[in-house]
Design a protein around this motif. Structure first.
Motif, PDB file in Angstrom:
ATOM      1  N   MET A   1      25.586  -9.915 -10.137  1.00 31.30           N
ATOM      2  CA  MET A   1      24.318  -9.943  -9.846  1.00 31.30           C
ATOM      3  C   MET A   1      23.984 -11.282  -8.810  1.00 31.30           C
ATOM      4  SD  MET A   1      20.457 -10.305 -12.081  1.00 31.30           S
ATOM      5  CE  MET A   1      20.923  -8.636 -12.828  1.00 31.30           C
ATOM      6  N   ASN A   2      23.230 -11.195  -7.888  1.00 31.60           N
ATOM      7  CA  ASN A   2      22.979 -12.286  -6.930  1.00 31.60           C
ATOM      8  C   ASN A   2      22.610 -13.670  -7.716  1.00 31.60           C
ATOM      9  OD1 ASN A   2      22.470 -14.137  -4.948  1.00 31.60           O
ATOM     10  ND2 ASN A   2      21.041 -12.828  -3.929  1.00 31.60           N
ATOM     11  N   LYS A   3      22.970 -14.779  -7.395  1.00 36.89           N
ATOM     12  CA  LYS A   3      22.579 -15.979  -7.940  1.00 36.89           C
ATOM     13  C   LYS A   3      21.061 -16.172  -8.060  1.00 36.89           C
ATOM     14  CE  LYS A   3      24.425 -18.823  -4.324  1.00 36.89           C
ATOM     15  NZ  LYS A   3      25.249 -19.651  -3.681  1.00 36.89           N
ATOM     16  N   TRP A   4      20.512 -15.893  -6.831  1.00 37.50           N
ATOM     17  CA  TRP A   4      19.190 -16.243  -6.601  1.00 37.50           C
ATOM     18  C   TRP A   4      18.413 -15.189  -7.214  1.00 37.50           C
ATOM     19  CZ3 TRP A   4      17.993 -21.132  -5.389  1.00 37.50           C
ATOM     20  CH2 TRP A   4      18.831 -21.481  -4.424  1.00 37.50           C
ATOM     21  N   LEU A   5      18.807 -13.834  -7.501  1.00 38.92           N
ATOM     22  CA  LEU A   5      18.000 -12.823  -8.137  1.00 38.92           C
ATOM     23  C   LEU A   5      18.199 -13.251  -9.720  1.00 38.92           C
ATOM     24  CD1 LEU A   5      16.559 -10.320  -8.156  1.00 38.92           C
ATOM     25  CD2 LEU A   5      18.798  -9.211  -8.178  1.00 38.92           C
ATOM     26  N   GLU A   6      19.207 -13.719 -10.211  1.00 39.15           N
ATOM     27  CA  GLU A   6      19.320 -14.018 -11.695  1.00 39.15           C
ATOM     28  C   GLU A   6      18.333 -15.182 -11.919  1.00 39.15           C
ATOM     29  OE1 GLU A   6      23.302 -15.211 -12.492  1.00 39.15           O
ATOM     30  OE2 GLU A   6      23.983 -13.329 -12.461  1.00 39.15           O
ATOM     31  N   LEU A   7      18.324 -16.192 -11.066  1.00 42.48           N
ATOM     32  CA  LEU A   7      17.239 -17.242 -11.353  1.00 42.48           C
ATOM     33  C   LEU A   7      15.950 -16.810 -11.254  1.00 42.48           C
ATOM     34  CD1 LEU A   7      17.568 -20.186 -11.926  1.00 42.48           C
ATOM     35  CD2 LEU A   7      17.407 -20.634  -9.324  1.00 42.48           C
ATOM     36  N   LEU A   8      15.659 -15.931 -10.313  1.00 40.54           N
ATOM     37  CA  LEU A   8      14.237 -15.452 -10.219  1.00 40.54           C
ATOM     38  C   LEU A   8      13.918 -14.533 -11.360  1.00 40.54           C
ATOM     39  CD1 LEU A   8      11.568 -15.318  -8.264  1.00 40.54           C
ATOM     40  CD2 LEU A   8      12.771 -13.243  -7.296  1.00 40.54           C
ATOM     41  N   VAL A   9      14.632 -13.716 -11.886  1.00 40.04           N
ATOM     42  CA  VAL A   9      14.676 -12.547 -12.897  1.00 40.04           C
ATOM     43  C   VAL A   9      14.261 -13.428 -14.200  1.00 40.04           C
ATOM     44  CG1 VAL A   9      15.672 -10.905 -14.281  1.00 40.04           C
ATOM     45  CG2 VAL A   9      15.540 -10.599 -11.933  1.00 40.04           C
ATOM     46  N   GLY A  10      15.022 -14.562 -14.443  1.00 47.07           N
ATOM     47  CA  GLY A  10      14.886 -15.204 -15.671  1.00 47.07           C
ATOM     48  C   GLY A  10      13.741 -15.905 -15.572  1.00 47.07           C
ATOM     49  N   LEU A  11      13.306 -16.542 -14.409  1.00 46.93           N
ATOM     50  CA  LEU A  11      12.105 -17.333 -14.363  1.00 46.93           C
ATOM     51  C   LEU A  11      10.764 -16.424 -14.618  1.00 46.93           C
ATOM     52  CD1 LEU A  11      12.534 -19.939 -11.561  1.00 46.93           C
ATOM     53  CD2 LEU A  11      12.367 -20.283 -14.075  1.00 46.93           C
ATOM     54  N   VAL A  12      10.912 -15.360 -14.031  1.00 47.91           N
ATOM     55  CA  VAL A  12       9.817 -14.129 -14.314  1.00 47.91           C
ATOM     56  C   VAL A  12       9.615 -13.739 -15.882  1.00 47.91           C
ATOM     57  CG1 VAL A  12       9.250 -11.745 -13.549  1.00 47.91           C
ATOM     58  CG2 VAL A  12       9.835 -13.487 -11.764  1.00 47.91           C
ATOM     59  N   LEU A  13      10.749 -13.467 -16.437  1.00 49.74           N
ATOM     60  CA  LEU A  13      10.767 -13.121 -17.803  1.00 49.74           C
ATOM     61  C   LEU A  13      10.269 -14.148 -18.769  1.00 49.74           C
ATOM     62  CD1 LEU A  13      14.194 -11.247 -18.404  1.00 49.74           C
ATOM     63  CD2 LEU A  13      11.976 -10.473 -18.587  1.00 49.74           C
ATOM     64  N   VAL A  14      10.609 -15.238 -18.520  1.00 46.26           N
ATOM     65  CA  VAL A  14       9.921 -16.549 -19.425  1.00 46.26           C
ATOM     66  C   VAL A  14       8.752 -16.627 -18.996  1.00 46.26           C
ATOM     67  CG1 VAL A  14      10.305 -19.192 -19.709  1.00 46.26           C
ATOM     68  CG2 VAL A  14      12.551 -17.522 -19.487  1.00 46.26           C
ATOM     69  N   ILE A  15       8.305 -17.026 -18.087  1.00 46.25           N
ATOM     70  CA  ILE A  15       6.740 -17.428 -17.625  1.00 46.25           C
ATOM     71  C   ILE A  15       6.173 -16.254 -17.852  1.00 46.25           C
ATOM     72  CG2 ILE A  15       5.109 -18.083 -15.641  1.00 46.25           C
ATOM     73  CD1 ILE A  15       7.447 -19.598 -14.385  1.00 46.25           C
ATOM     74  N   GLY A  16       6.497 -14.781 -17.565  1.00 43.17           N
ATOM     75  CA  GLY A  16       5.705 -13.692 -18.032  1.00 43.17           C
ATOM     76  C   GLY A  16       5.507 -13.652 -19.271  1.00 43.17           C
ATOM     77  N   ALA A  17       6.524 -13.686 -20.182  1.00 45.99           N
ATOM     78  CA  ALA A  17       6.442 -13.819 -21.515  1.00 45.99           C
ATOM     79  C   ALA A  17       5.405 -14.854 -22.187  1.00 45.99           C
ATOM     80  CB  ALA A  17       7.623 -13.715 -22.328  1.00 45.99           C
ATOM     81  N   ILE A  18       5.520 -15.691 -21.761  1.00 49.56           N
ATOM     82  CA  ILE A  18       4.698 -16.972 -22.169  1.00 49.56           C
ATOM     83  C   ILE A  18       2.915 -16.465 -21.664  1.00 49.56           C
ATOM     84  CG2 ILE A  18       3.833 -19.165 -21.731  1.00 49.56           C
ATOM     85  CD1 ILE A  18       6.844 -19.833 -21.536  1.00 49.56           C
ATOM     86  N   LEU A  19       3.034 -16.041 -20.522  1.00 50.23           N
ATOM     87  CA  LEU A  19       1.549 -15.620 -19.975  1.00 50.23           C
ATOM     88  C   LEU A  19       1.023 -14.414 -20.852  1.00 50.23           C
ATOM     89  CD1 LEU A  19       1.960 -16.139 -16.211  1.00 50.23           C
ATOM     90  CD2 LEU A  19       0.610 -17.893 -17.876  1.00 50.23           C
ATOM     91  N   VAL A  20       1.836 -13.642 -20.903  1.00 52.03           N
ATOM     92  CA  VAL A  20       1.325 -12.561 -21.888  1.00 52.03           C
ATOM     93  C   VAL A  20       0.819 -12.862 -23.198  1.00 52.03           C
ATOM     94  CG1 VAL A  20       2.113 -10.254 -23.026  1.00 52.03           C
ATOM     95  CG2 VAL A  20       2.612 -10.625 -20.698  1.00 52.03           C
ATOM     96  N   ALA A  21       1.820 -13.832 -23.983  1.00 50.00           N
ATOM     97  CA  ALA A  21       1.557 -14.236 -25.114  1.00 50.00           C
ATOM     98  C   ALA A  21       0.254 -14.999 -25.508  1.00 50.00           C
ATOM     99  CB  ALA A  21       2.649 -14.813 -25.867  1.00 50.00           C
ATOM    100  N   PHE A  22      -0.025 -15.518 -24.239  1.00 50.37           N
ATOM    101  CA  PHE A  22      -1.085 -16.711 -24.188  1.00 50.37           C
ATOM    102  C   PHE A  22      -2.563 -16.060 -23.923  1.00 50.37           C
ATOM    103  CE2 PHE A  22      -3.981 -19.846 -22.231  1.00 50.37           C
ATOM    104  CZ  PHE A  22      -3.990 -20.856 -23.140  1.00 50.37           C
TER     105      PHE A  22
END
Length: 65
Positions: A1-22
């Motif tokens: 996987m592309n290094k920038w895509l891994e970083l972006l997907v990771g940030l989206v998952l972490v921030i998305g999960a926190i926002l959904v939970a909040f």
């Protein structure tokens, strides 16, 4: 996987999960008062956060190398 895509997907998952939970009124709107369902949703939340953190760490590791 592309290094920038891994970083972006990771940030989206972490921030998305926190926002959904909040912001999610999931436990009140669906009437989920059972302890087992609460444990399930908590486990799912932490699983998504852990996968996101893994992608972030892999993306950072690829940036260094």
């Amino acid at each position: 996987m592309n290094k920038w895509l891994e970083l972006l997907v990771g940030l989206v998952l972490v921030i998305g999960a926190i926002l959904v939970a909040f912001y999610s009124p999931l436990s009140t709107s669906l009437g989920l008062s059972s302890a087992a369902i609460s444990v399930f949703w908590g486990g799912l939340f932490w699983f998504i956060v852990a996968i996101g953190a893994l992608f972030v760490l892999l993306g950072i590791s690829d940036l260094k190398g």
